[in-house]
Each structure stands twice: as C-alpha cells, then as structure tokens.
Motif scaffolding. Structure first.
Motif, PDB file in Angstrom:
ATOM      1  N   ALA A 109      17.197  42.068 144.681  1.00 59.21           N
ATOM      2  CA  ALA A 109      18.441  42.710 145.104  1.00 59.21           C
ATOM      3  C   ALA A 109      19.300  41.744 145.912  1.00 59.21           C
ATOM      4  O   ALA A 109      20.529  41.702 145.747  1.00 59.21           O
ATOM      5  CB  ALA A 109      18.126  43.956 145.924  1.00 59.21           C
ATOM      6  N   ALA A 123      20.989  49.173 148.221  1.00 61.20           N
ATOM      7  CA  ALA A 123      20.363  48.266 147.259  1.00 61.20           C
ATOM      8  C   ALA A 123      19.408  47.298 147.927  1.00 61.20           C
ATOM      9  O   ALA A 123      18.316  47.014 147.438  1.00 61.20           O
ATOM     10  CB  ALA A 123      21.440  47.509 146.471  1.00 61.20           C
ATOM     11  N   ARG A 140      21.076  39.447 143.526  1.00 58.31           N
ATOM     12  CA  ARG A 140      22.189  40.113 142.825  1.00 58.31           C
ATOM     13  C   ARG A 140      23.389  40.294 143.747  1.00 58.31           C
ATOM     14  O   ARG A 140      24.539  40.087 143.353  1.00 58.31           O
ATOM     15  CB  ARG A 140      21.741  41.476 142.295  1.00 58.31           C
ATOM     16  CG  ARG A 140      20.785  41.438 141.130  1.00 58.31           C
ATOM     17  CD  ARG A 140      20.698  42.806 140.451  1.00 58.31           C
ATOM     18  NE  ARG A 140      20.328  43.871 141.379  1.00 58.31           N
ATOM     19  CZ  ARG A 140      19.078  44.211 141.673  1.00 58.31           C
ATOM     20  NH1 ARG A 140      18.059  43.549 141.130  1.00 58.31           N
ATOM     21  NH2 ARG A 140      18.831  45.206 142.511  1.00 58.31           N
ATOM     22  N   LEU A 141      23.124  40.678 144.986  1.00 58.65           N
ATOM     23  CA  LEU A 141      24.218  40.938 145.924  1.00 58.65           C
ATOM     24  C   LEU A 141      24.926  39.650 146.341  1.00 58.65           C
ATOM     25  O   LEU A 141      26.141  39.647 146.549  1.00 58.65           O
ATOM     26  CB  LEU A 141      23.683  41.683 147.143  1.00 58.65           C
ATOM     27  CG  LEU A 141      23.242  43.124 146.872  1.00 58.65           C
ATOM     28  CD1 LEU A 141      22.408  43.666 148.017  1.00 58.65           C
ATOM     29  CD2 LEU A 141      24.449  44.030 146.616  1.00 58.65           C
ATOM     30  N   ALA A 194      16.173  49.196 149.587  1.00 62.49           N
ATOM     31  CA  ALA A 194      15.489  50.220 148.768  1.00 62.49           C
ATOM     32  C   ALA A 194      13.988  49.935 148.684  1.00 62.49           C
ATOM     33  O   ALA A 194      13.571  48.791 148.655  1.00 62.49           O
ATOM     34  CB  ALA A 194      16.108  50.257 147.387  1.00 62.49           C
TER      35      ALA A 194
END
Length: 390
Positions: A354, A387, A357-358, A390
C-alpha cells in the motif's frame, strides 16, 4: 525550555475544558451545554483540584502550552483563568515563552474583559468568527454579526501577543468565487494564523436531521474539493501556508498547543469530557473525564478528579494514532517516532504494498527520516490512512 519550531519536539500540554455556552450552534458536536447560572467559585475550585490530580501523576514534566477550550471559555471569570495558571506554575516547571490560548466568541468579550484575561496570563486568543457575512452567521446559529466579528478581531490585535480566528466553508450554496472573496476579506484581518474548517454534519447536532431529510444540502464532493484547493492557493500565496489540513500560519505562528496533539505528544485534559494522553513509566494511557458537567463536578469534589480509569494504549494502537495525527501535518511523521511508539520498524507497521502504491500515486512521500502526505494526500487523508493502515 522554549518552543520547538516546526519539525521539533511535541512538548507537554494542558487542556482546560469550560463546558458552558450561551447557546448551542446547530453544527456543533462538542461537549457544550447551556446553563442559566454557573457557580464560578465552585468550578474554579474543581478545575484546580483536578489539575492537582494530574500534577501528582506527571511531576517534573515541563509545560509548554495551556489551552482553555470549550464551550465558550471567554464566559469564564478572568479570576478563574488566573487561578488555574497560577496553580499550573506551582505544580509543574513552565517553559520560557509558555503559550496560553483561550477560545473566545465575539459576543462574550469586551475590551475590559480581554485586558483582564491578558493580565491573568493569556497571551493568545482564538476567535470563533466562522463567517464574515450576516446571512451565513445566522445560518450557522451564531449570535454575533459581521461587524462584531471584525471588531473583536481588531480588539484582540491590540491586546494580545498572538491571535487566530476560525472560518467555516463548504456552506450550502457557497461558490468558489464567494469563498475566495470571503478569504480575501479575512486576510485584511489575519496577522499570523487562520483556521478554516469544512462544514461537516455530525450526528447529535441540530443540522443532522435537516441534512438527513434533504432540507440542508452541502456542496458536492467536487465543489468541496475546489473550495479546499482555493483555500490552499489563496492563503499560501498570501504567506499563510497550511501547516496542517485546516490550519494556516506564517512561519513561527503555528499553534504550539495543537502541534502537541498532532505530533502525538502528551497532554493533560481537565474538565468535563476532556481527553488526555499520558506516558507513565513507559506506557501510554488515554484519559477521559465524564461529559456531564454536574456529574463531573460532583466526582471531582468527592474523588479529586472526574476521570474514568485510564485506558492503556497498546503499541500497535500507539503507532496508528501517531500516523493518524502526524500525517495531518505538512511536516509529516518522523520514522524514529513511529518506531518509538509502535516498538517496530516502520515497514513492519505499514503495509509495504500500500505504501508503494500511495507513493507512486502521488499521495505520500518518504525519505530516510519522515513519511509525509502530499498536498493531494492531505486532501484525501481518510482514504490514504484507510489504505495504509488496513
């Protein structure tokens, strides 16, 4: 000990909650109550007694800021403010340049009372202005008009070392052009600090059932985003960049007290419904007081405090709370603090996939020292945190 600049230590803060207001605003979900009469001497004694309870737990800590919030603290007697500040100085070491803030409404102040608060030790006020036109002020349930608002700001500027005021945007029917015009007017009065909050509908407020029935319609997500972007652009250009999602300041004018919260520092919470975070013998605890003013008062007089038993915060939750608070700041979260609070290396706390991706999506940036939300990331922080954690 002096105030650490942006990026520095969180400090140790004391929050004093005064729960009384003249009326309840329809958007407000704070712990505030309307009472015809208040026994100021009794409340003064109770606030001091609960302060003593926390002083016994945190002896030797250096207080870097004190904040009188509410409710409407400007309804307090200045003698109460002075007595509280005197007891703080008796029970704790106090930092040089201690910031002492008090929230005030334009309808509850006049020159003599402001001067009395200044003499009592207040050196910064935060004014609940909320809007600069009479129609919006009536909609928001405020008891002052626009002329009283600007008059209160001018008065604060002549008496206090520092001041701030609040505005609420994303009101029904508000356009970007109208908001930019209001912000431009606000900049005629804002000197060092300005807080701008998006109107949200909270359960338990008078606005909540109106919104649920469709009688109160807020700007849609796209327009709310445009209003946020206009805020960042206009205030940044004027020299008051955002240092937190909703707070703008010239360098050095940031709210030192609120920085303690966002940097996940320790703070004492005194008064009905007040929350705190305290590190004691290496463990972190959440404290909270009973919300009902009369019950809190009775418990303080009986037990010396009105707090529930403190709740230990485990290491995982400490890391999560640090991230939720710290990513609100433009300075972000020091990775060393994340390790300190969570007891784990940063990449063991965060979801690596995550995070990747961020970062690639332009919502986060990370280097050897800090994790930060970008401009786009702060605008969408709830989704980013969802996100990432999580």
């Amino acid at each position: 000990m002096t105030f650490a600049p942006v990026g520095g230590a969180p400090g140790f803060a004391i929050y004093i909650h005064w729960p009384f207001c003249k009326s309840k605003c329809p958007y407000c979900d704070f712990n505030s109550h309307v009472r015809e009469r208040v026994d100021h001497a009794r409340w003064r004694a109770a606030l001091i007694r609960e302060l003593d309870h926390y002083a016994d737990l945190t002896a030797g800590r250096t207080v870097t800021s004190v904040f009188f919030g509410g409710g409407t603290p400007s309804l307090m007697e200045p003698a109460t403010v002075g007595a509280v500040l005197d007891r703080i100085a008796e029970r704790w070491p106090v930092a040089a340049g201690l910031e002492v803030s008090l929230e005030a409404n334009p309808t509850s102040i006049e020159a003599d009372k402001f001067r009395a608060f200044r003499s009592a030790g207040v050196n910064r006020v935060s004014l609940g202005i909320q809007a600069l036109d009479d129609t919006s002020l009536r909609f928001l349930g405020r008891q002052h008009n626009a002329a009283e608002a600007t008059g209160a700001i001018g008065l604060a500027a002549t008496i206090f070392d520092r001041f701030s005021f609040d505005l609420i945007y994303a009101r029904p029917g508000q356009s970007v052009a109208a908001w930019e015009a209001e912000l431009t007017q606000a900049l005629d009065h804002a000197v060092g600090h300005l807080s701008v909050y998006q109107l949200t509908i909270e359960e338990g407020t008078a606005f909540f059932p109106l919104h649920a029935r469709g009688e109160l319609v807020l700007p849609d997500e796209d327009l709310a985003g445009d209003l946020y972007e206009a805020t960042q652009s206009l205030l940044g250009t004027a020299g008051l960049p955002a240092y937190e999602i909703s707070n703008h300041a010239r360098p050095g004018e940031e709210s030192r007290h609120n920085l303690t919260y966002w940097r996940y520092g320790d703070y004492v919470g005194v008064g009905p419904g007040a929350h705190g975070r305290l590190t004691l013998d290496g463990e972190k605890f959440a404290t909270r007081a009973h919300r009902a003013p009369e019950i809190w008062l009775e418990r303080v007089e009986r037990d010396g405090h009105g707090a529930a038993p403190p709740d230990p915060i485990d290491r995982a939750a400490r890391g999560t709370e640090l991230m939720m608070m710290g990513l609100r700041l433009t300075e972000g979260v020091p990775l060393a603090r994340l390790t300190e609070e969570s007891g784990r290396a940063p990449l063991d706390v965060l979801d690596p996939a995550a995070l990747k991706r961020l970062v690639e999506g332009g919502f986060l940036e990370i280097d050897a020292e800090r994790l930060r939300a970008t401009h786009d990331g702060r605008q969408r922080l709830n989704a980013v945190l969802g996100a990432l954690l999580a």
